[in-house]
Write a protein that holds these residues in place. Structure first.
Motif, mmCIF file in Angstrom:
data_model
loop_
_atom_site.group_PDB
_atom_site.id
_atom_site.type_symbol
_atom_site.label_atom_id
_atom_site.label_comp_id
_atom_site.label_asym_id
_atom_site.label_seq_id
_atom_site.Cartn_x
_atom_site.Cartn_y
_atom_site.Cartn_z
ATOM 1 N N GLY A 296 18.732 2.675 -37.784
ATOM 2 C CA GLY A 296 18.092 3.817 -37.635
ATOM 3 C C GLY A 296 17.263 3.753 -36.697
ATOM 4 O O GLY A 296 16.778 5.009 -36.500
ATOM 5 N N VAL A 297 16.720 2.498 -36.315
ATOM 6 C CA VAL A 297 15.531 2.962 -35.867
ATOM 7 C C VAL A 297 15.518 3.390 -34.321
ATOM 8 O O VAL A 297 16.576 2.790 -33.991
ATOM 9 N N PRO A 298 15.205 4.701 -33.860
ATOM 10 C CA PRO A 298 15.437 4.821 -32.081
ATOM 11 C C PRO A 298 15.207 4.265 -31.430
ATOM 12 O O PRO A 298 16.074 4.005 -30.498
ATOM 13 N N ILE A 317 18.949 -8.280 -32.351
ATOM 14 C CA ILE A 317 18.578 -6.758 -32.230
ATOM 15 C C ILE A 317 18.537 -6.833 -31.183
ATOM 16 O O ILE A 317 17.635 -7.541 -29.991
ATOM 17 N N SER A 318 19.068 -5.872 -29.927
ATOM 18 C CA SER A 318 19.157 -5.409 -29.369
ATOM 19 C C SER A 318 18.180 -3.860 -28.852
ATOM 20 O O SER A 318 18.497 -3.631 -30.177
ATOM 21 N N TYR A 319 16.836 -3.659 -28.209
ATOM 22 C CA TYR A 319 16.207 -2.560 -28.524
ATOM 23 C C TYR A 319 15.745 -2.247 -26.852
ATOM 24 O O TYR A 319 15.936 -2.932 -25.912
ATOM 25 N N ILE A 320 15.442 -0.912 -26.952
ATOM 26 C CA ILE A 320 14.986 -0.219 -25.910
ATOM 27 C C ILE A 320 13.366 -0.266 -25.951
ATOM 28 O O ILE A 320 12.843 0.444 -27.203
ATOM 29 N N GLY A 321 13.323 -0.988 -24.427
ATOM 30 C CA GLY A 321 11.213 -0.386 -24.244
ATOM 31 C C GLY A 321 10.738 -2.047 -24.522
ATOM 32 O O GLY A 321 11.579 -2.662 -24.559
ATOM 33 N N THR A 322 9.577 -1.423 -25.114
ATOM 34 C CA THR A 322 8.776 -3.093 -25.018
ATOM 35 C C THR A 322 9.103 -3.768 -26.523
ATOM 36 O O THR A 322 8.903 -2.697 -27.158
ATOM 37 N N PRO A 323 8.634 -4.691 -26.781
ATOM 38 C CA PRO A 323 8.339 -5.392 -28.493
ATOM 39 C C PRO A 323 7.430 -4.518 -28.986
ATOM 40 O O PRO A 323 7.587 -4.684 -29.841
ATOM 41 N N ASP A 324 6.239 -4.304 -28.559
ATOM 42 C CA ASP A 324 5.154 -3.472 -28.938
ATOM 43 C C ASP A 324 5.617 -2.310 -29.523
ATOM 44 O O ASP A 324 5.384 -1.800 -30.325
ATOM 45 N N GLN A 325 6.466 -1.751 -28.640
ATOM 46 C CA GLN A 325 6.672 -0.606 -28.965
ATOM 47 C C GLN A 325 7.918 -0.442 -30.281
ATOM 48 O O GLN A 325 8.489 0.365 -30.721
ATOM 49 N N LEU A 326 8.346 -1.601 -30.061
ATOM 50 C CA LEU A 326 9.953 -1.948 -31.115
ATOM 51 C C LEU A 326 9.182 -1.877 -32.643
ATOM 52 O O LEU A 326 9.563 -1.672 -33.593
ATOM 53 N N LYS A 327 7.742 -3.157 -32.295
ATOM 54 C CA LYS A 327 7.741 -2.978 -33.671
ATOM 55 C C LYS A 327 6.666 -1.677 -34.335
ATOM 56 O O LYS A 327 6.562 -1.932 -35.750
ATOM 57 N N THR A 328 6.030 -1.184 -33.903
ATOM 58 C CA THR A 328 5.441 0.494 -34.055
ATOM 59 C C THR A 328 6.587 1.118 -34.414
ATOM 60 O O THR A 328 6.413 1.849 -35.413
ATOM 61 N N ALA A 329 7.778 0.651 -33.689
ATOM 62 C CA ALA A 329 9.346 1.867 -34.193
ATOM 63 C C ALA A 329 9.604 1.657 -35.895
ATOM 64 O O ALA A 329 9.291 2.149 -36.306
ATOM 65 N N LEU A 330 9.303 -0.100 -35.557
ATOM 66 C CA LEU A 330 9.966 -0.120 -36.997
ATOM 67 C C LEU A 330 8.873 0.144 -38.073
ATOM 68 O O LEU A 330 9.646 -0.164 -39.697
ATOM 69 N N ALA A 331 7.945 0.108 -37.954
ATOM 70 C CA ALA A 331 6.759 -0.708 -38.870
ATOM 71 C C ALA A 331 6.803 1.318 -39.018
ATOM 72 O O ALA A 331 6.409 1.724 -41.086
#
Length: 350
Positions: A296-298, A317-331
């Motif tokens: 559900g994380v955008p 996991i496939s994601y959009i943006g950077t790993p740091d942005q993924l970390k922030t969104a997941l957090a």
């Protein structure tokens, strides 16, 4: 080494789906409140329908500016009435007033995050899908003083709903050892961390106001644990005097902080990545809930089970943006991502 657990795939899928059926929680980031609507028609029902429809474009404009960088505001996609109606998944009116031909209310609109993401992605506009966390804001002129006019400018009630929430230091005896003698040039996270910790902030922003001819120069430096400082400088015209300029200068600073945060966190759809992360499994229900939350994380395009064993699994996991942005969104969703390439671990936050 991971081995695939010998459970029939259909049974596993059915078991997980039972735990994934709960609806997702409403995301306050995609809610826009306080939209005043007013319409007249042949009947109350028609007036209400027209009023609710009239508020959707206004709500979309507010949401667009909330999610995107100021530099992208001129690129706001123009959406037709049918698209806006599909994009709004719910609305809640308050302070309603009606007559036989008129309807007036203040409405909160809830937007579908996935549809918003698709619209912005198709337009190539980076956006932030997570709410900003509170930061410590330290006004300086040239040092910090809790009772100064510059500090007081940031205590206005209008900043209670600032896009990046903030608080200024208490300025009491507990803060004094860290704030006394602090200058903008040498200010760093290590200097201010204990003060930021009192408001549970993990970042701080120093704002230095300096008179420069007929302008007030505002130097802004954002710092955080383990992060490189980011800086920007803006100027505002001087009014009758410096004190009279401070309220407008505070507004400009708050807008600049919002843009600094978005420039750092906005997801760039041209950047895509993939990673595998290990997760400990306490129960099938816990695992299903975690997988559902991640999906559900955008920023997340897809999440799949790559391998599973007793008490452990590996997620692709496939994601959009950077790993740091993924970390922030997941957090923001209550999930912690640790490690690095080749050795990622993921878990629900306690």
């Amino acid at each position: 080494m991971y081995r695939l657990i010998r459970i029939p795939a259909l049974m596993l899928a059915l078991a997980i789906s039972c735990f994934c059926a709960a609806p997702a929680r409403a995301d306050a980031t995609f809610e826009v409140s306080g939209i005043r609507v007013d319409a007249s028609a042949k009947s109350t029902a028609e007036a209400r329908t027209a009023a609710i429809a009239s508020g959707r474009p206004t709500a979309w404009g507010i949401l667009f500016k909330r999610l995107t960088r100021q530099q992208d505001w001129p690129r706001q996609p123009a959406l037709d009435a049918a698209t806006l109606q599909r994009m709004v998944i719910g609305y809640f009116p308050v302070n309603e007033r009606r007559s036989t031909t008129r309807y007036v209310a203040e409405v909160t609109y809830s937007f579908n995050p996935e549809m918003v993401a698709r619209v912005l992605q198709s337009a190539g506009i980076p956006y932030t899908a997570v709410a900003a966390k509170k930061v410590l804001l330290v006004p300086m002129a040239p040092g910090f003083a809790r009772g100064s006019a510059w500090t007081t400018a940031f205590l206005s009630p209008r900043f209670a709903t600032a896009p990046v929430p903030f608080a200024v230091p208490y300025g009491d005896a507990a803060d004094t050892p860290y704030l006394a003698g602090l200058s903008f040039d040498n200010a760093a996270w290590d200097h201010i961390a204990p003060v930021a910790g009192r408001i549970k902030a993990t970042e701080a922003v120093f704002v230095l106001a300096t008179l420069a001819g007929n302008k007030l120069q505002l130097s802004i430096k954002r710092v955080g644990q383990g992060e490189m400082p980011t800086k920007t400088v803006i100027e505002v015209p001087l009014l009758q005097n410096v004190q009279a300029t401070y309220p407008g200068a505070a507004d400009a600073v708050v807008r600049a902080i919002d843009d600094m945060w978005k420039n750092q966190k906005a997801v760039d759809y041209s950047q895509k990545g993939h990673l595998t992360a290990d997760v400990r499994i306490a129960s099938l229900a816990q695992f299903a809930t975690l997988q559902n939350t991640i999906a559900g994380v955008p920023n997340v395009a897809s999440v799949n089970v790559a391998a599973m064993d007793i008490g452990a699994a590996r997620l692709a996991i496939s994601y959009i943006g950077t790993p740091d942005q993924l970390k922030t969104a997941l957090a923001q969703a209550g999930v912690t991502l640790r490690g690095g390439p080749g050795s990622w671990q993921i878990a629900s936050q306690p």
